[in-house]
Enzyme design. Structure first.
Site, PDB file in Angstrom:
ATOM      1  CG  ASP A  18     130.693  22.855 -19.278  1.00 24.80           C
ATOM      2  OD1 ASP A  18     130.223  23.884 -19.808  1.00 24.80           O
ATOM      3  OD2 ASP A  18     131.485  22.094 -19.862  1.00 24.80           O
ATOM      4  CD  GLU A  78     131.084  27.384 -19.516  1.00 28.89           C
ATOM      5  OE1 GLU A  78     131.016  27.229 -20.753  1.00 28.89           O
ATOM      6  OE2 GLU A  78     131.952  26.875 -18.794  1.00 28.89           O
ATOM      7  CG  ASP A 151     132.397  18.324 -21.318  1.00 29.41           C
ATOM      8  OD1 ASP A 151     131.936  19.305 -21.934  1.00 29.41           O
ATOM      9  OD2 ASP A 151     133.014  17.395 -21.863  1.00 29.41           O
TER      10      ASP A 151
END
Length: 193
Positions: A18, A78, A151
């Site tokens: 992420d 992501e 996260d």
């Protein structure tokens, strides 16, 4: 040495990231016999670094060190989402690009998923909150530790999303579902009560 032996026992390892310029989350899953399990997860804190180029260097170096330590086969990352703040999008895109460059420099396959696709894959709801994603990924991968930052679970969710998308291994007969509700309806025994 035991850790390395354990890593070698997996058929496939996926690193999920992420990306971020304040906090980068990551998670690693190992695949054995079409089952996924957590190898590790964590965050890289970058908030105290003022120089944006130094932040990018740290992202690159940490991504490479994760690759060198755990030897993942693939990266699931992501994709930046489209928002109103162009500067934030630019920073996020740079962070993502540097992580991708680190993976490509180690000859890894890179797979990109939108935040909505990751949330949909994990929770069945493309608009799920970080907390909902964290709770569901803990259930799916059967781990209890709650990381300090969501996260980390977002990185793990990216890896698990790729596992589901690339193999359909967790789905009976390789059947594809368009919602979590449909999957649960066909597979009530997969839920832990």
């Amino acid at each position: 040495m035991d850790e390395l032996k354990t890593i070698k026992s997996y058929e496939r390892i996926i690193l999920g990231i992420d990306p971020g310029t304040i906090i980068m989350g990551y998670g690693l899953i190992g695949i054995t016999k079409k089952e996924a399990s957590v190898i590790g997860l964590g965050v890289v804190k970058l908030g105290k670094i003022d120089d944006p180029m130094l932040k990018l260097q740290k992202i690159f170096e940490r991504t490479q060190s994760l690759i060198d330590q755990f030897h993942p086969d693939e990266l699931a990352i992501e994709a930046p989402f489209f928002g109103k703040n162009v500067q934030s999008m630019l920073k996020l895109g740079r962070a993502q690009g540097v992580a991708i460059a680190a993976a490509v420099s180690r000859q890894m396959q890179v797979n990109e998923y939108s935040p909505k696709k990751i949330k949909q894959s994990i929770t069945g709801n493309g608009n799920a909150s970080k907390e909902q994603v964290a709770a569901m990924i803990q259930r799916l991968l059967k781990f209890k530790e709650t990381p300090d930052f969501l996260d980390a679970t977002d990185g793990l969710a990216a890896a698990y999303c790729h596992f589901l998308q690339s193999s359909k291994a967790a789905l009976p007969g390789g059947k594809s579902y368009n919602s979590w509700k449909a999957f649960v309806s066909d597979n009530p025994s997969k839920l832990k009560k």
